[in-house]
Design a protein around this motif. Structure first.
Motif, PDB file in Angstrom:
ATOM      1  N   PHE A 417      41.417  36.878  38.104  1.00  0.00           N
ATOM      2  CA  PHE A 417      41.777  37.407  36.789  1.00  0.00           C
ATOM      3  C   PHE A 417      42.313  36.286  35.912  1.00  0.00           C
ATOM      4  O   PHE A 417      42.861  35.287  36.388  1.00  0.00           O
ATOM      5  CB  PHE A 417      42.806  38.541  36.898  1.00  0.00           C
ATOM      6  CG  PHE A 417      44.199  38.098  37.272  1.00  0.00           C
ATOM      7  CD1 PHE A 417      45.119  37.729  36.300  1.00  0.00           C
ATOM      8  CD2 PHE A 417      44.588  38.060  38.599  1.00  0.00           C
ATOM      9  CE1 PHE A 417      46.397  37.315  36.641  1.00  0.00           C
ATOM     10  CE2 PHE A 417      45.872  37.648  38.963  1.00  0.00           C
ATOM     11  CZ  PHE A 417      46.778  37.276  37.977  1.00  0.00           C
ATOM     12  N   GLY A 418      42.117  36.458  34.600  1.00  0.00           N
ATOM     13  CA  GLY A 418      42.614  35.506  33.629  1.00  0.00           C
ATOM     14  C   GLY A 418      43.596  36.161  32.687  1.00  0.00           C
ATOM     15  O   GLY A 418      43.512  37.367  32.418  1.00  0.00           O
ATOM     16  N   ALA A 419      44.545  35.356  32.179  1.00  0.00           N
ATOM     17  CA  ALA A 419      45.522  35.831  31.202  1.00  0.00           C
ATOM     18  C   ALA A 419      45.282  35.091  29.888  1.00  0.00           C
ATOM     19  O   ALA A 419      45.191  33.860  29.871  1.00  0.00           O
ATOM     20  CB  ALA A 419      46.947  35.583  31.697  1.00  0.00           C
ATOM     21  N   PHE A 420      45.173  35.848  28.797  1.00  0.00           N
ATOM     22  CA  PHE A 420      44.900  35.280  27.482  1.00  0.00           C
ATOM     23  C   PHE A 420      46.083  35.517  26.557  1.00  0.00           C
ATOM     24  O   PHE A 420      46.652  36.614  26.530  1.00  0.00           O
ATOM     25  CB  PHE A 420      43.654  35.916  26.860  1.00  0.00           C
ATOM     26  CG  PHE A 420      42.373  35.554  27.555  1.00  0.00           C
ATOM     27  CD1 PHE A 420      41.548  34.558  27.048  1.00  0.00           C
ATOM     28  CD2 PHE A 420      41.978  36.216  28.710  1.00  0.00           C
ATOM     29  CE1 PHE A 420      40.361  34.228  27.678  1.00  0.00           C
ATOM     30  CE2 PHE A 420      40.798  35.895  29.350  1.00  0.00           C
ATOM     31  CZ  PHE A 420      39.986  34.896  28.834  1.00  0.00           C
ATOM     32  N   ASP A 421      46.428  34.483  25.795  1.00  0.00           N
ATOM     33  CA  ASP A 421      47.444  34.604  24.752  1.00  0.00           C
ATOM     34  C   ASP A 421      46.767  35.163  23.504  1.00  0.00           C
ATOM     35  O   ASP A 421      45.838  34.565  22.958  1.00  0.00           O
ATOM     36  CB  ASP A 421      48.042  33.233  24.468  1.00  0.00           C
ATOM     37  CG  ASP A 421      49.156  33.278  23.421  1.00  0.00           C
ATOM     38  OD1 ASP A 421      49.336  34.337  22.767  1.00  0.00           O
ATOM     39  OD2 ASP A 421      49.836  32.255  23.242  1.00  0.00           O
ATOM     40  N   LEU A 435      42.218  32.482  39.046  1.00  0.00           N
ATOM     41  CA  LEU A 435      40.758  32.538  39.051  1.00  0.00           C
ATOM     42  C   LEU A 435      40.156  31.993  40.333  1.00  0.00           C
ATOM     43  O   LEU A 435      38.967  31.747  40.399  1.00  0.00           O
ATOM     44  CB  LEU A 435      40.209  31.776  37.841  1.00  0.00           C
ATOM     45  CG  LEU A 435      40.525  32.437  36.496  1.00  0.00           C
ATOM     46  CD1 LEU A 435      40.067  31.566  35.344  1.00  0.00           C
ATOM     47  CD2 LEU A 435      39.874  33.811  36.417  1.00  0.00           C
ATOM     48  N   GLY A 436      40.957  31.848  41.355  1.00  0.00           N
ATOM     49  CA  GLY A 436      40.418  31.442  42.648  1.00  0.00           C
ATOM     50  C   GLY A 436      40.646  32.482  43.715  1.00  0.00           C
ATOM     51  O   GLY A 436      40.507  32.212  44.907  1.00  0.00           O
ATOM     52  N   SER A 437      41.008  33.701  43.317  1.00  0.00           N
ATOM     53  CA  SER A 437      41.409  34.724  44.289  1.00  0.00           C
ATOM     54  C   SER A 437      40.261  35.624  44.718  1.00  0.00           C
ATOM     55  O   SER A 437      40.473  36.586  45.430  1.00  0.00           O
ATOM     56  CB  SER A 437      42.529  35.584  43.687  1.00  0.00           C
ATOM     57  OG  SER A 437      42.085  36.228  42.497  1.00  0.00           O
ATOM     58  N   GLY A 438      39.047  35.314  44.287  1.00  0.00           N
ATOM     59  CA  GLY A 438      37.924  36.179  44.621  1.00  0.00           C
ATOM     60  C   GLY A 438      37.702  37.241  43.564  1.00  0.00           C
ATOM     61  O   GLY A 438      38.437  37.346  42.585  1.00  0.00           O
TER      62      GLY A 438
END
Length: 714
Positions: A417-421, A435-438
Motif C-alpha cells: 500500500f502507498g500513502a499520498f499527501d 510497497l514491499g509487503s506483497g
C-alpha cells in the motif's frame, strides 16, 4: 455538491434487461430510470495523430485534443464523446478523420482545435472495425477488419466533408493491418501474411491488384507495420522483419529476413536511417550501412525500456515520437539520437479503472495494468468536463482500493500500500507506505489505524503519519485471521471482512484489538469480490451472485437474498435502501434493497460507447456514491459521473406476493405462448436467441410477438 439532473425513464411491463430476466425478482411493472451521464473521461489509448502543435488522440470513446507545443508538459484542451470506441485517427489540413470499432468515419473541422466541429460521417456497410485511415487530397483511404463477404480496403470521396461517400474498394489485402500510399500505388500488409500492391491511379470501383509476395512463417495472430524508402519496403510482423524490393510492383521480392520476436508490430516510423517499431515496446533499427535505403539486414539498436511503455500507435513529429500506450496514455520521446532516445513528457487518463474515491471536487481513480499509471486525480468542479490534474506512475501499480483520512490518501496496490499527501487535493504526492509487503487487496482506516487486507489483516499506526517513502515500516499486528482477505468495509465501529467463502463481522471499538462478533460460511462456489455494509445489512458481490446478509444478530447471521446474475460482479457500493453493483459486462446496476429479502433492479447504466455487441471486451469494475454524485469506472471505457436525486431511490411497484430469491432464484416470470402453455424465464432465453445477444431494451410483447402473463408466486 448540490446540483440537479434530468432523468430519462422507460417503462416496460414485466421487463428488466433480457439477460437478467431469469435471475432477478421482477415486479409486474418495472420502470428503468436511466441517469444521464454528465461527464466522462479516459479509456484505452490506442491511436493518435499530430498536427500544428496538437496531439489528437483517443481514450476509449473520447476524441481528445492536447496542446503539445511544450512537449514536456502536454496540456488537455478538450474532448468529444463519440458513439463507439475510437480505433483510428488521421489529420489532413484543418480536418480530422476519426474511425471507430463499428466501422464509422467521422469528419471534424479543426479550424479551432479547442472546439472541433462535426462536418459529416460515413459507416462501413458491414460495420467493420476501422484499422487505419490515410488521407490524400479529396480521398480518404480506409483499412478495416476482414469478415465474410466484406471489403477490407476502401476509398472515400471526402471532397464534400458533410457527405463522405465510398467510391472504390478491394477485397484483397485482407484485414490490412497497415498500408502506405505512394504515387499511384497502395502497399498493404494484410492478415494473410502478404504484402499486396494495389493500383489506385483511378480510385473507382474495384481496385486492381498489381502484385503480391508472401511473408512466410509467422504466427497466426498477425500484426504488421510498413515503411518505404526508395525501392524497398520494410515490413515488421510478430516474428520477423522483412525488407522487400518493390522496384517491379508486379513482382515484389523479399530481399532480407531478420528473426525478431515481438509481441505485436503496431506502427513503424523512419527518421533518417533509423527505423522505429512500436511492438509493446519501442524498438530501434539502424540501416545506415545499407548501400541503398532498407536494402540490407539492419542493426538492432535495442528497446527503449521505460516502465510500461507499450506503444500501440505512434507518430513522428520532427524529432519527437508521440506514442499511444493503451493503458498508460501518450508519451513524447526525443529521438534526435537513435541509440539514446529520451522521454520528454506524457499525459494519461484512467483506462483500466479498478477503484474510485470521491472527495469533494476531486475524484481519485486507482487502476492501471502493470507498472504504468496507477492513480489519477480528477478535478470534477465542472462535472461536464472532468480534468486530470495529476497521475502517478512507476512506484506503485494496479491500485484496487482507496481510503482517505484528513490529508492522507491510502492506496492498496499490487505490491503493498502507498500513502499520498493530499494537502493539495488535485496533486497527490506519494510520501510513504509499505510497497514491499506483497499484494494489498484493500485498505480501511479505523480510527488512527490502517487495516491492510492481504494474507489476513495487518494493522499500522498512522498517527503520527507513516515515515517517508522508502523507510521500512512494520505493522503493529499482522496475520489476523490467517487466510486471504479480499475486502473490508465499516459502519460506525464495526468492520466486515470477506475471505474466500466466509464473511466476518468485527467490533473495532479498540481498533488495535478487534473482536470477532460472528461469521457466516458460504458455499465455496461463490467468488467473493467486494463487500459493503449499511447498519446490520451486509451486501456482497460474489462473482455471478449478489448476496444480502443480515447481521442484526451477529452470532447468528442470515443469508436473506441471493440473486444470480448473468455478468460477473466486480464491486459494489451500498447506501440506505439501494446498492450499486459494478456489473462487469452488464454495466452499472442499481438494486432497490428497501425490502432486503427481495432486491429489485431499478437502474442500469452504461459508460458512453459501452455498446451491446462489445460488452464482452469491457467491464464496469468499481463504483462509489458521495451525496448525490455517483462515479464509476471500467476497463477500456474510463470513468463516468452522474447525479441521483433522493426521489429516485425506488421506482418499482411490488406485487402482493413474491418468492424469496434465496429460495427460488429462477422461473419468476412465465409466458403464455398463444395458449400452448407457459414457459419460465430460464427457458425463455432459448426462445430469445439473437435478442439476448443484442440485449436491446424493448417490451417483451414487442420482442417476442406474444403476450406476457404474471403467475403470482409461481
Amino acid at each position: 455538491m448540490h446540483m440537479h439532473r434530468s432523468v430519462m425513464t422507460s417503462c416496460f411491463p414485466l421487463f428488466a434487461p433480457i439477460w437478467l430476466i431469469s435471475t432477478l425478482i421482477l415486479s409486474p411493472s418495472v420502470c428503468l430510470s436511466t441517469p444521464e451521464i454528465i461527464g466522462s473521461l479516459g479509456g484505452a489509448n490506442t491511436t493518435l495523430a499530430v498536427s500544428g502543435g496538437y496531439v489528437y488522440t483517443a481514450f476509449g470513446v473520447h476524441f481528445t485534443v492536447l496542446d503539445v507545443s511544450d512537449a514536456a508538459h502536454p496540456r488537455f484542451v478538450t474532448r468529444l464523446v463519440q458513439p463507439e470506441i475510437i480505433t483510428a485517427i488521421a489529420v489532413a489540413g484543418s480536418r480530422a478523420y476519426v474511425g471507430d470499432i463499428r466501422g464509422s468515419v467521422f469528419v471534424f473541422d479543426l479550424a479551432n482545435p479547442a472546439d472541433p466541429t462535426l462536418l459529416g460521417s460515413w459507416t462501413h456497410p458491414y460495420r467493420q472495425r476501422v484499422k487505419r485511415i490515410r488521407v490524400r487530397g479529396s480521398h480518404a483511404f480506409v483499412s478495416s477488419d476482414i469478415k465474410p463477404l466484406a471489403t477490407p480496403f476502401l476509398v472515400l470521396d471526402v471532397s464534400d466533408p458533410g457527405n463522405p461517400t465510398g467510391i472504390a474498394m478491394s477485397s484483397v489485402g485482407a484485414g490490412a493491418e497497415d498500408f502506405l500510399l505512394e504515387g499511384d500505388l497502395a502497399y498493404l500488409a494484410d492478415s494473410s501474411q502478404r504484402l499486396v500492391i494495389l493500383d489506385i491511379s483511378t480510385p473507382q470501383g474495384a481496385l486492381p491488384m498489381l502484385g503480391w509476395v508472401d511473408t512466410p512463417q509467422v504466427r497466426s495472430n498477425y500484426r504488421a507495420c510498413l515503411v518505404k524508402q526508395g525501392t524497398h519496403v520494410v515490413l515488421q510482423n510478430r516474428d520477423r522483419l522483412f525488407t522487400i524490393d518493390v522496384s517491379n510492383p508486379a513482382s515484389p521480392v523479399v530481399v532480407t529476413v531478420t528473426d525478431q520476436n515481438v509481441n505485436r508490430a503496431c506502427r513503424c516510423e523512419v527518421l533518417g536511417e533509423a527505423l522505429y517499431v512500436a511492438d509493446d515496446a519501442l524498438r530501434a533499427y539502424d540501416f545506415s550501412h545499407s548501400a541503398t535505403p532498407f536494402s540490407e539486414t539492419p542493426f538492432d539498436l535495442g528497446v527503449l525500456d521505460y516502465p510500461n511503455l507499450k506503444p500501440v500507435d505512434m507518430v513522428l513529429d520532427a524529432t519527437t515520437l508521440w506514442t499511444a500506450n493503451e493503458y498508460d496514455g501518450i508519451q513524447g520521446i526525443d529521438v534526435t539520437h537513435p541509440g539514446s532516445p529520451e522521454l520528454l513528457g506524457q499525459y494519461s487518463e484512467p483506462a483500466w479503472a479498478r477503484s474510485i474515491l470521491l472527495a469533494g471536487n476531486v475524484a481519485y481513480v486507482g487502476g492501471g495494468n502493470g507498472w504504468g499509471c496507477a492513480l489519477w486525480a480528477v478535478d470534477i468542479t465542472d462535472l461536464s468536463v472532468p480534468r486530470v490534474t495529476s497521475f502517478t506512475r512507476g512506484s506503485i501499480s494496479e491500485v484496487d482500493d482507496l481510503d482517505i483520512s484528513g490529508d492522507r490518501l491510502y492506496a492498496a496496490a499490487a505490491h503493498g500500500f502507498g500513502a499520498f499527501d493530499t494537502s493539495h487535493p488535485t496533486d497527490p504526492i506519494l510520501v510513504g507506505g509499505n510497497l514491499g509487503s506483497g499484494q494489498a487487496n484493500a485498505v480501511e482506516i479505523v480510527g488512527s489505524y490502517l487495516y491492510e487486507a492481504n494474507w489476513g489483516i495487518s494493522i499500522y499506526d498512522i498517527d503520527p503519519p507513516l515515515p517517508p517513502f522508502g523507510t521500512p515500516i512494520q505493522p503493529l499486528r499482522q496475520g489476523l485471521f490467517a487466510t486471504a482477505i479480499y475486502d473490508m468495509d465499516q459502519w460506525g465501529n464495526r468492520l466486515v471482512l470477506i475471505g474466500h467463502d466466509k464473511v466476518w463481522l468485527l467490533q473495532a471499538t479498540n481498533p488495535l484489538h478487534p473482536t470477532d462478533l460472528g461469521s457466516v460460511q458460504l458455499v465455496p462456489s461463490y467468488s467473493l469480490q467486494h463487500v459493503s455494509m449499511v447498519g446490520s445489512q451486509v451486501y456482497v458481490a460474489a462473482g455471478y451472485d449478489f448476496l444480502g446478509l443480515d447481521f442484526s444478530d451477529p452470532g447468528n447471521p442470515a443469508l436473506l437474498s441471493q440473486s444470480h446474475m448473468d455478468s460477473f460482479l466486480w464491486g459494489l457500493h451500498a447506501e440506505e435502501a439501494l446498492v450499486w453493483l459494478a456489473g462487469g459486462s452488464g454495466g452499472l446496476l442499481k438494486m432497490d434493497v428497501s425490502d432486503p429479502q427481495h432486491p429489485v433492479l431499478v437502474d442500469q447504466v452504461f459508460p458512453p460507447g459501452f455498446q451491446d455487441s462489445y460488452r464482452i471486451e469491457t467491464e464496469v469494475r468499481c463504483v462509489e456514491q458521495e451525496g448525490d454524485l455517483v462515479g464509476f469506472g471500467s476497463r477500456d471505457h474510463g470513468v463516468a459521473f452522474f447525479l441521483v436525486s433522493g426521489d429516485s431511490q425506488s421506482v418499482t411497484e411490488t406485487p402482493e406476493a413474491q418468492p424469496s430469491p434465496a429460495n427460488t432464484p429462477q422461473g419468476i416470470a412465465t409466458f403464455d405462448l398463444d395458449g400452448n402453455g407457459a414457459i419460465n424465464a430460464v427457458d425463455l432465453l432459448a426462445v430469445i436467441g439473437e435478442a439476448k445477444a443484442s440485449k436491446e431494451a424493448m417490451p417483451c410483447e414487442t420482442l417476442l410477438g406474444f403476450s406476457t402473463v404474471w403467475q403470482g408466486s409461481e
